[in-house]
Design an enzyme around this catalytic site. Structure first.
Site, PDB file in Angstrom:
ATOM      1  CE1 TYR A  57      -3.659   2.583   0.510  1.00 14.23           C
ATOM      2  CE2 TYR A  57      -2.112   3.524   2.084  1.00 14.23           C
ATOM      3  CZ  TYR A  57      -3.253   3.633   1.310  1.00 14.23           C
ATOM      4  OH  TYR A  57      -3.978   4.800   1.323  1.00 14.23           O
ATOM      5  CE  LYS A  61      -3.259   5.156  -2.072  1.00  8.71           C
ATOM      6  NZ  LYS A  61      -4.239   5.820  -2.943  1.00  8.71           N
ATOM      7  N   PRO A  84      -3.987  12.614   2.802  1.00  8.82           N
ATOM      8  CG  PRO A  84      -6.011  11.671   2.119  1.00  8.82           C
ATOM      9  CD  PRO A  84      -4.710  12.238   1.599  1.00  8.82           C
ATOM     10  CB  VAL A  85      -4.045  10.745   8.498  1.00  6.57           C
ATOM     11  CG1 VAL A  85      -2.775  11.586   8.550  1.00  6.57           C
ATOM     12  CG2 VAL A  85      -5.233  11.541   9.007  1.00  6.57           C
ATOM     13  CG  LEU A  86      -7.769   5.395   9.064  1.00  4.57           C
ATOM     14  CD1 LEU A  86      -7.392   4.371   8.005  1.00  4.57           C
ATOM     15  CD2 LEU A  86      -7.867   4.731  10.411  1.00  4.57           C
ATOM     16  CB  VAL A  87     -10.289   9.004   5.017  1.00  6.76           C
ATOM     17  CG1 VAL A  87     -11.567   9.773   4.755  1.00  6.76           C
ATOM     18  CG2 VAL A  87      -9.082   9.744   4.450  1.00  6.76           C
ATOM     19  CB  SER A  99     -10.817   3.982   6.296  1.00  3.13           C
ATOM     20  OG  SER A  99      -9.779   4.413   5.459  1.00  3.13           O
TER      21      SER A  99
END
Length: 175
Positions: A57, A61, A84-87, A99
């Site tokens: 992952y 990315k 973004p961080v964990l959405v 997520s």
């Protein structure tokens, strides 16, 4: 569609700006970075480390974002990237995404332990707003981290127990 293709299409269509959604995964995965160093927009995940640990992952990315930057420079496209961080937040699709699984594992009891770690979170509506702000702000450039809060995994479990008192609450730390 990979970012390079989108940027090429944008250049051909004479689009003035591309706002690309990347991920914190392209930013933070680097074992050589000191824990005292603040992770910011200048940071990149270490590709060799991602490959060696099979963290596909983060590898994907980072590679995709780097390719986007290369093509944007080559084609003269104004690229701005949101990481973004964990959405979390309302979902549009009827299926559960990665997520949501992060939270659901505590609600279902499938996670019997939690790591002694923190996690950064952001609401999907804030991510959407960040995209708009980046697109509409002519001076926006480069990369932007998008985060709202950082919580210890134990705090996440406590919040979930508060809102969902029937969930299993016999978690052990440091699983």
């Amino acid at each position: 569609m990979e970012p390079g293709n989108v940027i090429i299409a944008a250049a051909e269509a004479k689009v003035r700006r591309v706002v690309f959604t990347s991920s914190i995964g392209a930013v933070y995965m680097d074992p050589n970075r000191s824990p005292d160093v603040v992770v910011d927009e200048s940071c990149w995940s270490d590709l060799e480390y991602c490959k060696n640990t099979k963290n596909w992952y983060c590898y994907g990315k980072a590679v995709a974002e780097q390719a986007g930057w290369e093509v944007a420079k080559e084609k003269g496209v104004d690229l701005v990237v949101l990481n973004p961080v964990l959405v979390l937040g309302p979902i549009l699709q009827p299926t559960i995404n990665a997520s949501i699984i992060h939270i659901l594992k505590y609600l279902t009891g499938s996670a019997k332990t939690y790591a002694n770690a923190t996690q950064a979170y952001v609401d999907v509506r804030d991510v959407a707003l960040a995209h708009i702000l980046i697109f509409e702000t002519p001076s926006a450039s480069g990369r932007y981290l998008c985060a709202e809060s950082v919580l210890h995994r134990g705090d996440v479990v406590e919040i979930l127990v508060k809102y969902f008192p029937r969930i299993p609450s016999s978690y052990q730390m440091f699983g």
